[in-house]
Design an enzyme around this catalytic site. Structure first.
Site, PDB file in Angstrom:
ATOM      1  N   ASP A  17      16.454 -61.637 -57.338  1.00 58.71           N
ATOM      2  CA  ASP A  17      16.981 -62.796 -58.069  1.00 58.71           C
ATOM      3  C   ASP A  17      17.271 -62.347 -59.499  1.00 58.71           C
ATOM      4  OD1 ASP A  17      17.525 -65.581 -58.664  1.00 58.71           O
ATOM      5  OD2 ASP A  17      15.631 -65.601 -59.749  1.00 58.71           O
ATOM      6  N   TYR A  49      22.288 -65.433 -64.565  1.00 56.76           N
ATOM      7  CA  TYR A  49      23.486 -65.068 -63.804  1.00 56.76           C
ATOM      8  C   TYR A  49      24.476 -66.248 -63.755  1.00 56.76           C
ATOM      9  CZ  TYR A  49      21.491 -60.775 -61.663  1.00 56.76           C
ATOM     10  OH  TYR A  49      20.973 -59.524 -61.424  1.00 56.76           O
ATOM     11  N   GLY A  50      23.921 -67.451 -63.903  1.00 57.40           N
ATOM     12  CA  GLY A  50      24.702 -68.669 -63.662  1.00 57.40           C
ATOM     13  C   GLY A  50      25.924 -68.827 -64.532  1.00 57.40           C
ATOM     14  N   HIS A 193      15.566 -72.405 -59.230  1.00 60.02           N
ATOM     15  CA  HIS A 193      14.547 -73.082 -60.030  1.00 60.02           C
ATOM     16  C   HIS A 193      14.324 -74.539 -59.612  1.00 60.02           C
ATOM     17  CE1 HIS A 193      15.390 -69.604 -62.473  1.00 60.02           C
ATOM     18  NE2 HIS A 193      14.545 -69.970 -63.421  1.00 60.02           N
TER      19      HIS A 193
END
Ligand code: DGL
Length: 277
Positions: A17, A49-50, A193
């Site tokens: 992740d 990363y989003g 999350h």
């Protein structure tokens, strides 16, 4: 998908992740397959990363898979929704071992769960912007209506430990208002999350809305995959540490967070230079 032919069934599963979030997936694998061994990598130096591009996430994912292969893993789980959205399709062609992401399992469960055909998906800007959940769900059932909503503040709130806090409630109410207006009856928690905010999200959406946790569904898919390939670990099989944790930065912070959400304390997290892979 690579076959993993000839792989050692007692080898560990590689899980990765962008940071700590994928521990929600590792936790489900530990619960559902207690005999399996895990090598976890959290890319804490390059999180989040989003908000990054497809190209960058693909490069990161390739490096991490190359690293995990040096740990002799038998299969890879991309525990990050954003990396699953951007990289899964490419890397599963490139590497000769089974690779799964978190999106298909969550999408399938949501399509099965909905009664009115209106499904909400919350995730990072990358995951929602990619349109991947809509694509996968409409392939399964073309008449499904998918309403996506990116919730960029949820990741920092979780990382700050504000799981039950009035600030989180206020922000979540604003994000969810749009989904409520569309009368969705199913909500996919499309970011690593968000399962940690489950009680807040459930309370705000109400009892009639089914919450889908892709982490849980992914562990089920992984179990089936390993069984079908003869790759399930034998009880007591394998040697060395059962769970190994690696990060690209801030190992101690990771250890503290991991210990707070995993069933057993994490003794050690090793820091590596992921750019070498
Ligand atoms: N792991 C990411 C995901 O599931 C969330 C955190 C990030 O943006 O890196 O999309």
């Amino acid at each position: 998908m690579g076959s993993g032919a000839g792989a050692d069934r007692n080898a560990p599963i590689g899980v990765f992740d962008s940071g700590v979030g994928g521990l929600t997936v590792a936790r489900e694998i530990m619960r559902q397959m207690p005999q399996e061994r895990i090598v976890y990598f959290g890319d804490t130096a390059r999180v989040p990363y989003g908000s990054k591009s497809r190209e960058t996430i693909l490069r990161y994912s390739r490096q991490i898979i190359r690293f995990l292969m040096t740990r002799q893993v038998k299969a890879i789980v991309i525990a990050c929704n954003t990396a699953s959205a951007y990289a899964l399709e490419t890397v599963e062609q490139e590497f000769d071992l089974p690779v799964i992401g978190v999106i298909n399992a969550g999408a399938r469960t949501a399509v099965r769960a909905t009664r009115n055909g209106r499904i909400g998906v919350i995730g990072t800007e990358g995951t929602i912007g990619s349109g991947i959940y809509t694509e996968v769900m409409q392939r399964m059932r073309p008449d499904i209506q998918v309403i996506g909503k990116s919730c960029p503040l949820f990741v920092p709130l979780v990382e700050e430990g504000l799981l039950h806090d009035s600030v989180t409630d206020e922000i979540a109410s604003r994000y969810l208002a749009e989904l409520k207006r569309h009368f969705i009856d199913t909500l996919v928690l499309g970011c690593t999350h968000y399962p940690l905010l489950r009680s807040t999200l459930g309370r705000l959406m109400g009892n009639d809305v089914v919450l889908v946790n892709p982490a849980y569904e992914t562990a089920i898919e992984l179990k089936q995959l390993l069984e079908s390939r003869g790759l399930s670990c034998e009880p007591g099989g394998g040697e060395g540490e059962k769970y190994q944790f690696y990060v690209s930065d801030l190992a101690e912070k990771f250890t503290a967070f991991a210990t707070s959400i995993l069933p057993d304390a994490v003794r050690e997290t090793r820091k590596i230079n992921i750019e070498e892979f």
